[in-house]
Design an enzyme around this catalytic site. Structure first.
Site, PDB file in Angstrom:
ATOM      1  N   SER A 154     -23.512  -0.755  10.537  1.00 51.51           N
ATOM      2  CA  SER A 154     -24.393   0.394  10.741  1.00 51.51           C
ATOM      3  C   SER A 154     -25.541   0.016  11.665  1.00 51.51           C
ATOM      4  O   SER A 154     -26.369  -0.835  11.343  1.00 51.51           O
ATOM      5  CB  SER A 154     -24.947   0.876   9.388  1.00 51.51           C
ATOM      6  OG  SER A 154     -26.004   1.789   9.577  1.00 51.51           O
TER       7      SER A 154
ATOM      8  N   CYS B   2     -33.611  11.113  15.844  1.00 55.41           N
ATOM      9  CA  CYS B   2     -33.732  11.912  14.630  1.00 55.41           C
ATOM     10  C   CYS B   2     -35.058  11.610  13.935  1.00 55.41           C
ATOM     11  O   CYS B   2     -35.456  10.444  13.827  1.00 55.41           O
ATOM     12  CB  CYS B   2     -32.560  11.591  13.702  1.00 55.41           C
ATOM     13  SG  CYS B   2     -32.656  12.367  12.096  1.00 55.41           S
TER      14      CYS B   2
ATOM     15  N   HIS C   1     -20.772   4.534   8.582  1.00 56.91           N
ATOM     16  CA  HIS C   1     -20.700   3.080   8.609  1.00 56.91           C
ATOM     17  C   HIS C   1     -21.154   2.480   7.277  1.00 56.91           C
ATOM     18  O   HIS C   1     -22.201   1.858   7.181  1.00 56.91           O
ATOM     19  CB  HIS C   1     -21.553   2.524   9.758  1.00 56.91           C
ATOM     20  CG  HIS C   1     -20.888   2.647  11.080  1.00 56.91           C
ATOM     21  ND1 HIS C   1     -21.594   2.782  12.267  1.00 56.91           N
ATOM     22  CD2 HIS C   1     -19.579   2.693  11.428  1.00 56.91           C
ATOM     23  CE1 HIS C   1     -20.733   2.880  13.272  1.00 56.91           C
ATOM     24  NE2 HIS C   1     -19.512   2.835  12.782  1.00 56.91           N
TER      25      HIS C   1
ATOM     26  N   GLU D 102     -21.353   7.265  18.071  1.00 57.51           N
ATOM     27  CA  GLU D 102     -22.162   8.409  18.513  1.00 57.51           C
ATOM     28  C   GLU D 102     -22.300   8.412  20.028  1.00 57.51           C
ATOM     29  O   GLU D 102     -22.164   9.463  20.678  1.00 57.51           O
ATOM     30  CB  GLU D 102     -23.554   8.370  17.876  1.00 57.51           C
ATOM     31  CG  GLU D 102     -24.427   9.532  18.318  1.00 57.51           C
ATOM     32  CD  GLU D 102     -25.881   9.400  17.883  1.00 57.51           C
ATOM     33  OE1 GLU D 102     -26.760   9.913  18.613  1.00 57.51           O
ATOM     34  OE2 GLU D 102     -26.133   8.789  16.830  1.00 57.51           O
TER      35      GLU D 102
END
Length: 577
Positions: free
Chosen positions: A217, A189, A41, A125
């Site tokens: 994003s 993450c 993105h 995702e």
């Protein structure tokens, strides 16, 4: 104005991997090359791919050919299978962290578990994760939506890898209190966690934070939301053109962070644009000093003076007479070659150093004249030293001029990959270091014939090694831009980790040369003073390994100043004798 750049700003591991796969694909896989959906993105990165013929495929056609790269966000398994059935070669660039979450969901879905995904329903995702959950998957983005779900006999809870850590902690506490039989996985993450934690800390240190990254994003938007929630003004921009210069000029401390899909070159552009606000606010001698500093760095005059300092120090190390012609030849040759290198390397500077690229575009004629004049004057200085130094420098100058020239025409060997000297992997770093070693230490010893032969050789090795470390370190910083334009620098060949280890070994060798030569009398006592230079560069590498970033031209100024410091130490030593 003080600028603080977040250590975690820019590409995360998964995005960097995906970008590198896409950049390498045209040379390795069947064309045409495309990505299924936007690879990441960030519109600037996507535009860069489009320029290189890597397009975006948004739906699966009935038939196709070439190579399709699966985006970093991943895709549902049926999508990947559909691309293969359509006739594409599929290269999977799914982030390993996302792939791990996919594996968790797949494993539990086969056992009949319901999957609850904490994330944005329309995010790529999450769409890919839902493909593995099947009909037993649910996406929730709020505590209300989570509480509204019916109880399930067996369920797992996972998070989108870029989810807000604070929100996910609320989810975990709710599940522990109301759904004790659910299994919750830590799937955010660690890069995302660090980035979010750092921006919270950064927001407390500064008056405003600029968040750089694509407006689409999710992780970048969350960074801006975290800053805003802290009460610190947040400015979310994609490029430097979107900066609110008037508002930012009122702040004394500005923080900069960036999303996981933001490339280094875009962070640099924003960083340099904000750094220029210092010039607008500066007054008197300070603004003069800043402008002179900028001009000296952009024109390579400062780095050329550093070459002269190394030449002077090398002479004192060998107990040779100080030669003004030798120092002048070093200064003029390095200035000429570095200006010409910048004039012919503007393609990579577009990404690595956009300010320098614009400067060389605007002043191309003057800088070309400077380079040719300095080169001619350098040859004249070498001629005054003697015939041998003159012919040596002439050969080096011709080699430098031929660096970007196609020496082997395409019709002679169409399949030949290496047609120019610059095409040879790692040639830039090695040749620059060798050239500095010859011009700063080799030519003077050749002309004067003074000093022990081993002393002369060690002096040239000292200059070559420290310049190699300086150049390779800059190559590490510029690895993204160099990869984009296809330059095979040492960090691209070896990887950043191995390159940093090589620099440490080389710096260790430099320290050994200075220490042993000084202790055995091959060098004067100046050798022990000059240990400061490589030691400082080693410390800088360690700081870089810990993630510290330097805004504006501060890093370049510091590194080049180490050579100036060498000259100052040599002069002080000379006065003390």
């Amino acid at each position: 104005m003080k600028i603080i750049v977040a250590n975690t700003a820019g590409f995360c591991m998964g995005v960097r991997r995906a970008v590198e796969i896409a950049l390498d694909a045209p040379a390795k896989h069947q064309k045409p090359i495309c990505t299924f959906g936007p690879l990441i993105h960030n519109p600037q990165v996507l535009d860069m791919f489009a320029e290189r013929g890597v397009t975006v495929l948004n739906r699966i056609p009935a038939s196709g050919c070439g190579t399709v790269i699966v985006r970093a966000h991943g895709v549902p398994p049926e999508t990947k299978q559909g691309l293969k059935q359509a006739g594409f070669t599929v290269i999977d660039a799914t982030c390993p962290r996302v792939a791990k979450v996919q594996s968790i969901i797949k494993r539990h879905a086969l056992k009949g578990y319901t999957t609850i995904i904490i994330g944005d329903e329309n995010h790529p995702e999450v769409v890919s994760l839902m493909g593995f959950a099947g009909t037993q998957g649910h996406v929730v983005s709020s505590m209300e939506a989570l509480a509204a779900l019916p109880p399930f006999s067996q369920a797992i809870v996972v998070a989108q890898t870029t989810q807000d850590q604070t929100f996910y902690q609320l989810v975990r506490r709710w599940v522990a209190a109301h759904r004790q039989d659910y299994t919750v996985f830590d799937t955010i993450c660690d890069s995302t966690e660090k980035r979010q934690e750092e921006v919270r800390h950064l927001a407390r240190q500064v008056n405003a934070v600029v968040v750089v990254g694509g407006k689409q994003s999710g992780n970048t938007r969350r960074l801006a939301q975290i800053v805003a929630a802290s009460g610190t003004p947040a400015f979310h921009v994609e490029t430097e053109a979107e900066l609110d210069v008037e508002a930012l000029s009122n702040f004394r401390r500005i923080g900069i962070t960036a999303g996981a899909s933001t490339p280094n070159w875009m962070i640099k552009r924003v960083m340099r644009a904000i750094d220029q606000l210092s010039l607008k606010r500066a007054r008197g001698l300070r603004i003069l000093a800043l402008r002179v500093q900028r001009l000296l760095l952009l024109t390579n005059v400062y780095v050329a003076l550093g070459a002269g300092c190394l030449s002077y120090a090398a002479g004192l190390l060998r107990r040779s007479p100080v030669s003004g012609a030798a120092i002048g030849a070093a200064v003029l040759y390095v200035m000429s070659m570095h200006i010409l290198n910048n004039l012919t390397g503007r393609e990579e500077d577009r990404y690595n150093d956009p300010e320098r690229e614009r400067f060389y575009q605007r002043h191309k004629t003057i800088l070309t004249a400077m380079a040719l004049s300095a080169g001619g004057a350098g040859l004249l200085a070498a001629f005054r030293m003697g015939g041998s130094p003159f012919w040596t420098l002439l050969a080096m100058s011709l080699l430098g001029l031929c660096y970007n020239v196609r020496l082997i025409p395409g019709h002679w060997a169409p399949a030949l990959k290496y047609r120019r000297i610059r095409d040879l992997p790692g040639s830039k770093t090695v040749l620059i270091a060798l050239a500095w070693g010859v011009v700063a230490a080799g030519l003077p010893s050749q002309a004067l014939g003074a000093g022990h032969p081993l002393s002369n050789l060690l002096a040239m090795a000292w200059v070559t090694m420290i310049v190699f470390c300086r150049t390779a370190f800059f190559d590490i910083l510029d690895i993204q831009g160099d990869r984009i334009v296809g330059k095979e620098t040492l960090p691209i060949l070896l990887g950043i980790g191995r390159s940093l280890r090589l620099l440490k070994y080389t710096l260790a060798g430099t320290l050994v040369v200075l220490g042993v030569a000084g202790a055995t009398g091959l060098f004067t006592g100046l050798a022990f003073l000059l240990i400061i230079g490589p030691a400082a560069l080693w410390a800088l590498i360690l700081i870089y390994e810990h993630g510290t970033r330097f805004p504006g031209m501060q890093l370049e100024l510091f590194v080049e100043s180490l050579f100036i410091l060498t000259g100052v130490l040599a002069f002080a030593y000379h006065l003390a004798q």
